[in-house]
Scaffold this motif. Structure first.
Motif, short mmCIF file in Angstrom:
data_model
loop_
_atom_site.label_atom_id
_atom_site.label_comp_id
_atom_site.label_asym_id
_atom_site.label_seq_id
_atom_site.Cartn_x
_atom_site.Cartn_y
_atom_site.Cartn_z
N GLU A 140 0.74 -1.17 -0.07
CA GLU A 140 -0.17 -0.09 -0.09
C GLU A 140 0.99 1.00 0.03
O GLU A 140 1.74 1.73 0.81
N THR A 197 -16.47 2.36 -3.63
CA THR A 197 -15.20 2.68 -4.46
C THR A 197 -14.71 1.91 -5.27
O THR A 197 -14.69 0.47 -4.88
N CYS A 250 -11.35 -0.12 -6.93
CA CYS A 250 -9.83 0.14 -6.86
C CYS A 250 -9.65 -0.57 -8.16
O CYS A 250 -9.78 -1.89 -8.39
N SER A 294 -6.23 -1.90 -10.31
CA SER A 294 -4.89 -1.86 -10.08
C SER A 294 -4.17 -1.38 -11.40
O SER A 294 -4.81 -0.55 -11.95
N VAL A 296 -9.99 4.64 -7.67
CA VAL A 296 -8.70 4.78 -7.37
C VAL A 296 -8.03 3.78 -8.36
O VAL A 296 -8.14 2.81 -8.65
N TYR A 354 -3.94 2.93 -9.59
CA TYR A 354 -2.44 2.71 -9.61
C TYR A 354 -1.68 3.11 -11.09
O TYR A 354 -1.87 2.30 -11.65
N THR A 397 -1.23 -3.55 -5.22
CA THR A 397 -1.86 -2.42 -5.20
C THR A 397 -3.37 -2.72 -4.83
O THR A 397 -3.88 -1.94 -4.07
N LEU A 398 -4.01 -3.93 -5.15
CA LEU A 398 -5.15 -4.23 -4.48
C LEU A 398 -5.34 -4.32 -3.20
O LEU A 398 -6.29 -3.83 -2.40
N CYS A 428 -4.95 -0.93 -1.52
CA CYS A 428 -6.31 -0.08 -1.62
C CYS A 428 -7.27 -0.45 -0.70
O CYS A 428 -8.03 0.62 -0.21
N TYR A 434 -8.30 2.47 1.75
CA TYR A 434 -10.07 2.82 1.73
C TYR A 434 -10.95 2.32 2.85
O TYR A 434 -11.92 2.24 3.14
N LEU A 459 -15.88 -1.94 -1.28
CA LEU A 459 -15.01 -1.56 -2.54
C LEU A 459 -14.89 -2.73 -3.50
O LEU A 459 -15.48 -3.81 -3.24
N LEU A 464 -13.40 -4.69 -6.55
CA LEU A 464 -11.83 -4.90 -7.16
C LEU A 464 -11.95 -5.44 -8.46
O LEU A 464 -12.18 -6.37 -8.65
#
Ligand SMILES: *[C@@H]1O[C@H](CO)[C@@H](O)[C@H](O)[C@H]1NC(C)=O
Ligand SMILES: *[C@@H]1O[C@H](CO)[C@@H](O)[C@H](O)[C@H]1NC(C)=O
Ligand SMILES: *[C@@H]1O[C@H](CO)[C@@H](O)[C@H](O)[C@H]1NC(C)=O
Ligand SMILES: *[C@@H]1O[C@H](CO)[C@@H](O)[C@H](O)[C@H]1NC(C)=O
Length: 460
Positions: free
Chosen positions: A43, A197, A199, A201, A229, A231, A286-287, A290, A294, A301, A303
């Motif tokens: 993260e 939200t 996420c 990657s 979000v 990355y 990254t997952l 995230c 968050y 979330l 994903l």
């Protein structure tokens, strides 16, 4: 014995088939089934870098999402308090599995209030009392053979409750020149800024599918997503314009992900096939990052990848579906949603959405692709995840690795993924595919909002 051989044979056959189909995600899943479990969970920290120049030397600038762990090839990403694990400090890291020397946590209090306690730290800022202790490293199980993988580095000492900053090092004898990460998620929160939200990657290479991205963002809005979000390692110039627009507009957070400065990231999912230091540009790191980033910002979330839409088919909004699902499964925090392919090679005949203003925008027009591939008997339908981040500890791409509470598979007619991409069953003709015009239901609001976004991005 025969059973094992049979299983192996079936595994190899399936694997070969999948290889021919070149669907990394399925292969990834098959790998999972064959026990090469994948995982990820780093993260980065990125509050937007307004006050960079005022940071003390020992504190990392927000744009620097990844830092080396001194005396090693490992990397640290970001730090969080995990209230589900007794307030342990967790540093999401990328660890080289072949080089497991002992690592140490340096936990420091915030010295702002009283600088006189600052006896150890050679800092030009307010770093308080520091303590060093041995770290516990938990490498996620889904590494796919890559040498570097997402790991949780845990710091648990009696002083961890007071710590504000943490650094990881292989040298327990000096804290000179260490880079400190702010420990996030200090407080448990019961109410969240966002309800849904997404996420996404990593963005990497020259990815320039601007039309699909803008269309997808506007569909997300209409189904009730408030935050996205991404990355970012790199992207093409038109996608860059769309990203900039959504950041300005407020829906998007872009987290810098300069992994290539430290490692040779793989563009694939499996070490034997794709080589490189780490799976898919650190997708799994990254997952996981995230989820922690968050955890107290978003109720749920999603994903999924940049070209996937988790679509509530039964109602037009995620809200209704999740209210129902959560009522049916009050303790569940992981909902698995089936992926379905809409080949970008099959176009809808009338040309109704082949709009002249979009002609010069690079990328796929998802409204033109209404043909969905049917399920195949012998192939797994991989899932993506909709989660309550407070009920997940570690995740992979298609399944969670460690979670609290049950995992629910969401029925196909309730919610499924619209994934417009290259076909997996390219031999099928139009009449062998299924017509699915779900996206067209959004037409009235969607077309003007896409136009607006593209215009504001400077692409019309
Ligand atoms: C700062 O710490 C010192 C020694 O620990 C203590 O004597 C002093 O009272 C503290 N000052 C404040 C403002 O807390
Ligand atoms: C810390 O960094 C400074 C400046 O880069 C360097 O001169 C010094 O030798 C470093 N100290 C240690 C212990 O590495
Ligand atoms: C994404 O990363 C690239 C490479 O660092 C950078 O040039 C670009 O500006 C970034 N885009 C955004 C929107 O942050
Ligand atoms: C695009 O934006 C400009 C300036 O913001 C505006 O004048 C124009 O009408 C917009 N065009 C469309 C097609 O929305």
């Amino acid at each position: 014995m025969i059973q094992r051989k049979l299983a192996l044979l079936v595994g190899i056959t399936m694997f070969t088939l999948l290889l021919m189909l070149r669907w990394e995600h399925i292969i990834h899943l098959v790998s999972l089934m064959r026990n090469e479990r994948p995982s990820a969970e780093p993260e980065p920290q990125t509050d937007l870098p307004s006050a960079e120049s005022t940071l003390p030397l020992w504190q990392r600038a927000p744009m620097e999402t990844i830092s080396p762990i001194p005396g090693s090839r490992h990397l640290m990403v970001s730090a969080f308090k995990d209230h589900r694990l007794g307030g342990a400090i967790l540093v999401i890291s990328i660890i080289c599995r072949q080089e497991l020397q002992p690592l140490y946590c340096v936990l420091c209090a915030n010295g702002d209030a009283n600088d006189s306690g600052n006896t150890d730290a050679k800092a030009n800022g307010a770093l308080g009392q520091c303590t060093t202790s041995q770290a516990k490293v938990d490498i996620h199980s889904d590494h796919f053979g890559f040498p570097f993988h997402t790991s949780d580095v845990f710091c648990t000492t009696t002083t961890s409750q007071q710590a504000s900053y943490v650094s990881i090092t292989s040298d327990r004898n000096t804290i000179d020149n260490l880079t400190f990460l702010t420990i996030q998620n200090q407080e448990v929160k019961e109410s969240f800024r966002y309800k849904y939200t997404i996420c996404i990657s990593n963005l990497f290479g020259g990815y320039n599918n601007a039309l699909q991205f803008a269309q997808t963002m506007e569909v997300y809005k209409l189904i009730g997503v408030q935050r996205v979000v991404i990355y970012n390692t790199s992207c093409g110039s038109d996608v860059e314009k769309v990203l900039t627009y959504y950041m300005r507009e407020g829906m998007l957070e872009v987290v810098p992900w300069p992994l290539h400065k430290f490692l040779t990231p793989s563009t694939g999912w499996k070490y034997d096939l794709h080589h490189g230091d780490i799976h898919y540009y650190g997708q799994l790191t990254t997952l996981n990052e995230c989820i922690y980033r968050y955890m107290y910002q978003s109720k749920y979330l999603l994903l999924n990848d940049i070209d996937e839409i988790i679509m509530p088919y039964k109602h037009g909004k995620l809200e209704k579906i999740m209210d129902t699902l959560q009522q049916q499964h009050p303790n569940a925090g992981v909902f698995r949603i089936e992926n379905h392919i809409f080949p970008k090679t099959q176009f809808e005949d009338s040309g109704r959405f082949r709009l002249p203003q979009w002609r010069r925008v690079p990328g796929v027009n998802i409204l033109e692709h209404i043909y969905r591939e049917p399920d195949r008997k012998s192939v797994f339908n991989p899932t993506k995840l909709l989660i309550d981040p407070r009920r997940v500890e570690q995740t992979s791409a298609h399944t969670t690795l460690k979670q609290f509470g049950p995992v629910v598979t969401v029925p196909f007619d309730v919610c499924r993924i619209i994934h417009v991409r290259a076909p997996l069953q390219g031999h099928l003709s139009k009449d062998q595919l299924l017509v699915d015009k779900k996206l067209w239901e959004f037409e009235k609001r969607l077309i003007p909002s896409i136009d607006h976004a593209l215009n504001q991005s400077g692409l019309l």
